[in-house]
Design an enzyme around this catalytic site. Structure first.
Site, PDB file in Angstrom:
ATOM      1  N   HIS A  45      -1.218  -2.585  -2.027  1.00 24.98           N
ATOM      2  CA  HIS A  45       0.165  -2.415  -1.593  1.00 24.98           C
ATOM      3  C   HIS A  45       1.131  -3.269  -2.396  1.00 24.98           C
ATOM      4  O   HIS A  45       2.148  -2.777  -2.903  1.00 24.98           O
ATOM      5  CB  HIS A  45       0.301  -2.753  -0.099  1.00 24.98           C
ATOM      6  N   HIS A  91      -2.246   3.104   8.805  1.00 30.27           N
ATOM      7  CA  HIS A  91      -1.484   2.401   7.777  1.00 30.27           C
ATOM      8  C   HIS A  91      -2.355   1.399   7.022  1.00 30.27           C
ATOM      9  O   HIS A  91      -2.852   0.429   7.592  1.00 30.27           O
ATOM     10  CB  HIS A  91      -0.307   1.670   8.445  1.00 30.27           C
ATOM     11  N   ASP A 101      -2.002   2.758  -0.624  1.00 32.01           N
ATOM     12  CA  ASP A 101      -1.078   2.672  -1.752  1.00 32.01           C
ATOM     13  C   ASP A 101      -1.871   2.640  -3.052  1.00 32.01           C
ATOM     14  O   ASP A 101      -2.963   2.059  -3.117  1.00 32.01           O
ATOM     15  CB  ASP A 101      -0.250   1.392  -1.651  1.00 32.01           C
TER      16      ASP A 101
END
Length: 642
Positions: free
Chosen positions: A273, A231, A260
Site C-alpha cells: 500500500h 481491505h 494494492d
C-alpha cells in the site's frame, strides 16, 4: 429499491468478465440483457425441441419429470451465456433418501461431457450441505466449492422457487426468493449451456426460464446482502497485503480481497500500500528503489504480531496463484501514478495467471484506468474517489468504468448519488467502513459492496440482517395426492384422503362438498356409483389456493360382495344375498334389498346395494333372474322369492 430494473437497462456497460480460455471482448453473446433465451412450461406435453436427454425424462401433467434410481440423469438445453438468470419451479416427488438431490446445470456441454458446474439442492435442504455449488471434474469426481443450508426443507410434494444468477465465475443461489449463498469459483467452458440433473430421486419441474443479464454482475440484486471486500485482506486480524491476511479474509467469507499493487525497481508488480516499505516491513526505502530480490527478503509480518514473523511481501503473480488455487476474487488498486507500460505489465501478469475473470481493477489515477481499459477491455474498472464529484454519473460514463467507489461517509451524506449511478448501470462500492452503524446506513441506501478491515464481522452482520429482515411470505400451495386423479375404485377399496400443503395456515378438504379430515380413509360403501370430486383449499399469508381432482366409484361384483358383507344386515339376509350374487342373480338381490330396506338391511346400505345390483343386472341382460327349482331362489325362510 429494485436495482435489478436499473441493471437491465444497462446495455452499454463495459464487459465485466469473460469465460476463461474461451471468450474475448469480441465474443459477446447474441442476446441482449433482458432477452429470454429459454422458456418452457411443458403445457403442450412435449419435451422442447433441441433439449437433449439421457432417456430418463418425460412430460406429465404439464411438468418435466426426471427420474433416477441411482446415478446422475440429465437433460441439457440452452446455449453458452456469460451473464444469465436460470430459474425454475422444482418439486421432489420421490426420493431414495433425504441426501438425494437435483441440480441446475450452469455450464454443462450439450453432449454431457465433463466438467460440469452445477447448483445443487437436496430434498433435505436444511442440512449443512442442503445447497451447494459444485463441479463434476474431468475425472468424474465431485469438487464441492460452497455449501449452506436453507431455512426450510424442500421435502417431497412441495414446490420450491429456485433461481441462480451467473456472471462469469460468480453465481448467487436463491431459494424461494432469498439469496442463500454466493460463489466466485465457477470455471466456465467455451460452449456449456444449461441443464437439469436428478440423482436418486424423481423430480418434476415447471416454468424453466433462462434470461440474459447485463454484464455488470456487481450490481446487487434487490434483497441480497452487500458484497464484502476485505481491505488489504483481513487487515484487522493479519498483516495487511500479505497472503496470510488474504487467507484469513477468505476463511471469514469475504467475496473479494482488496489489495494494492506497485512495481519494484526491476519492474515486478508487488502487493504493497505505502510508497515505502518502512511501516509494514523490517526494511526501509521506497518500493520503486528496491529490487524484487530485496523486497522478497523483507519480513512483512513481525510488525503486526510475532505470530506472523517471516511473512513475505507477495508479488502480484503469487497473490493471483494463491487465489486461483484456494478461491477468491481480487479488487486490485493500482496505487499511485503508473506509466502505460507499467499497467501493461500488470495486465500481462493477470492474463498469464488466467485470472481475467476474477480481477477487478480500481484506482484514484484516471490515467491508470484509461490504460487498463485500452489494454484489457475485459477487465472491469472502478474509479476511487475521496468524495463525490458534482456529477458522478457523467464522470463514470466518461471513463467507462464498471463501478464508482467513493468513501462511505460521502455516500451516507448524499445517498441519492447511489440511485443515480444504479439508474445508469454503474455499481457503487464504499470504502473503508468498519462500523455496524455505517454498514446499516449503506445497506439501506443500496450500496453494492463495502470495503472493510473487518470482513468476517461484516459477513456475520449481513447474515444476521438477512435473517431478521422482513421476508416476502412464500405463497401457500396444495395438491391432492390421494385418491389419485381420475382413479377408478370399487367398494372393496378404502383410499386415504391425502393432501400435500406448504406455507399454509389452514387446509380444508371436502368430498362432494362434505368436509373430511385429511389422512382419513374414505368409506365408499354409501357413495353413489359414478364420479366424485375432492377439493382442497389452503390459506396462507398471501391468500387462498385451491386444488381439485375426481375419482370414480365403479360397480363391480367384488365391490358389491364387499358391500353386502359390511352392510350391517342381519346374518341370514347377508347369506341369502351372497348366495344370489355367487349365482349372478343380481336382479333378485336388487328386489330383496328394496323390500328389506330399513328392516333386515339398513336403509342407507339397502339403497346402494339395490342400485349396484340393478346396474350389474342391466350390464348382463342375458342372465336369468329366477330359477324355479333352485333353493337359492327362495328367501331365507325357504319361501319362494316374490
Amino acid at each position: 429499491m429494485r436495482r435489478a430494473t436499473a441493471a437491465l437497462a444497462a446495455s452499454t456497460l463495459a464487459v465485466a468478465g469473460i469465460a476463461a480460455l474461451s471468450l474475448s471482448a469480441s465474443d459477446p453473446a447474441s442476446a441482449a440483457p433482458g432477452d429470454v433465451a429459454v422458456s418452457a412450461n411443458f403445457d403442450d406435453g412435449q419435451i422442447p425441441a433441441g433439449w437433449n436427454s439421457d432417456g430418463a425424462w418425460t412430460v406429465k401433467d404439464g411438468r418435466l419429470v426426471g427420474t433416477s434410481a441411482s446415478g446422475n440423469k440429465r437433460i441439457t438445453f440452452g446455449r453458452h451465456l456469460n451473464d444469465f438468470r436460470f430459474e425454475a419451479t422444482a418439486r421432489f416427488d420421490k426420493v431414495n433418501e433425504a441426501t438425494r438431490w437435483t441440480a441446475f446445470g450452469l455450464d454443462v456441454p450439450a453432449g454431457g461431457a465433463v466438467p460440469w458446474w452445477i447448483a445443487t439442492m437436496r430434498s433435505g435442504t436444511t442440512a449443512s450441505n442442503g445447497l451447494e455449488f459444485a463441479e463434476l471434474n474431468k475425472s468424474s469426481a465431485w469438487n464441492v466449492t460452497n455449501t449452506t443450508s436453507a431455512p426450510t426443507a424442500a421435502g417431497t410434494g412441495r414446490d420450491v422457487e429456485v433461481a441462480i444468477e451467473v456472471h462469469g465465475n460468480q453465481a448467487r443461489w436463491f431459494f424461494d426468493g432469498t439469496q442463500m449463498m454466493r460463489t466466485t469459483s465457477l470455471v466456465r467452458s467455451a460452449d456449456g449451456g444449461q441443464a437439469l440433473v436428478v440423482n436418486g430421486a424423481t423430480v418434476s419441474f415447471d416454468d424453466v426460464k433462462v434470461t440474459e443479464l447485463p454484464a455488470n454482475g456487481y450490481l446487487r440484486p434487490a434483497g441480497t446482502p452487500m458484497t464484502v471486500i476485505a481491505h488489504r485482506g483481513a487487515s484487522s486480524a493479519a498483516p495487511e497485503n500479505t497472503l496470510a491476511a488474504q487467507e484469513v479474509a477468505r476463511k471469514g467469507g469475504a467475496d473479494f480481497i482488496e489489495n494494492d499493487v506497485q512495481p519494484s525497481k526491476d519492474g515486478v508488480p508487488f502487493i504493497l500500500h505505502d510508497p515505502t516499505v518502512d511501516r509494514t516491513t523490517d526494511g526501509t526505502g521506497a518500493i520503486r528503489s528496491l529490487t524484487s530480490a530485496e523486497l522478497k527478503a523483507l519480513d512483512a509480518g513481525s510488525w503486526f504480531s510475532p505470530n506472523f514473523a517471516g511473512e513475505r511481501l507477495p508479488t502480484l503473480a503469487e497473490q493471483l496463484a494463491d487465489l486461483k488455487a484456494r478461491g477468491g476474487n481480487l479488487l486490485l488498486e493500482i496505487k499511485g501514478a503508473h506509466t502505460r507500460d507499467e499497467v501493461a505489465t500488470i495486465v500481462k501478469v493477470i492474463r498469464d495467471a488466467g485470472m481475467t475473470q476474477r480481477v477487478f481493477i480500481q484506482s484514484f489515477e484516471v490515467d491508470a484506468l484509461k490504460y487498463s481499459r485500452e489494454l484489457a477491455p475485459e477487465l472491469p474498472t472502478g474509479l476511487l474517489r475521496s468524495g463525490l464529484d458534482a456529477d458522478p454519473v457523467a464522470v463514470a460514463k466518461d471513463l467507462g468504468v464498471t463501478a464508482y467507489n467513493p468513501t462511505g461517509d460521502a455516500l451516507i451524506a448524499d445517498p441519492k448519488a447511489i440511485a443515480d449511478l444504479h439508474a445508469a448501470g454503474i455499481a457503487v462500492m464504499a470504502w473503508t467502513v468498519d462500523s455496524a452503524a455505517q454498514w446499516k446506513k449503506l445497506d439501506e441506501a443500496g450500496v453494492d459492496g463495502v470495503i472493510t478491515n473487518r470482513p468476517a464481522e461484516l459477513v456475520g452482520w449481513s447474515a444476521a440482517r438477512q435473517q431478521t429482515a422482513p421476508q416476502t411470505p412464500a405463497p401457500a400451495s396444495v395438491t391432492i395426492a390421494s385418491p389419485v386423479a381420475a382413479a377408478v375404485l370399487d367398494r372393496s377399496q378404502k383410499p386415504v384422503v391425502g393432501v400435500v400443503a406448504a406455507n399454509a395456515e389452514d387446509v380444508k378438504v371436502t368430498v362432494d362438498g362434505a368436509v373430511v379430515e385429511a389422512g382419513t380413509a374414505l368409506d365408499l360403501s354409501l357413495l353413489a356409483a359414478g364420479e366424485h370430486k375432492v377439493e382442497a383449499e389452503a390459506t396462507g399469508e398471501e391468500g387462498v389456493v385451491k386444488a381439485s381432482s375426481t375419482f370414480t366409484v365403479a360397480v363391480t361384483r367384488a365391490g358389491l360382495l364387499q358391500l353386502v358383507l359390511n352392510s350391517g344386515a342381519d346374518a341370514k339376509a347377508v347369506d341369502w344375498m351372497l348366495g344370489k350374487l355367487v349365482d349372478g342373480k343380481y336382479a333378485d338381490v336388487a328386489k330383496y334389498a328394496q323390500k328389506e330396506s330399513g328392516k333386515r338391511v339398513p336403509a342407507g346400505h339397502a339403497a346402494v346395494i339395490a342400485a349396484d345390483a340393478a346396474a350389474l343386472a342391466a350390464a348382463e341382460p342375458g342372465r336369468p333372474d329366477h330359477g324355479e327349482g333352485d333353493d337359492k331362489d327362495k328367501d331365507e325362510h325357504g319361501r319362494p322369492h316374490r
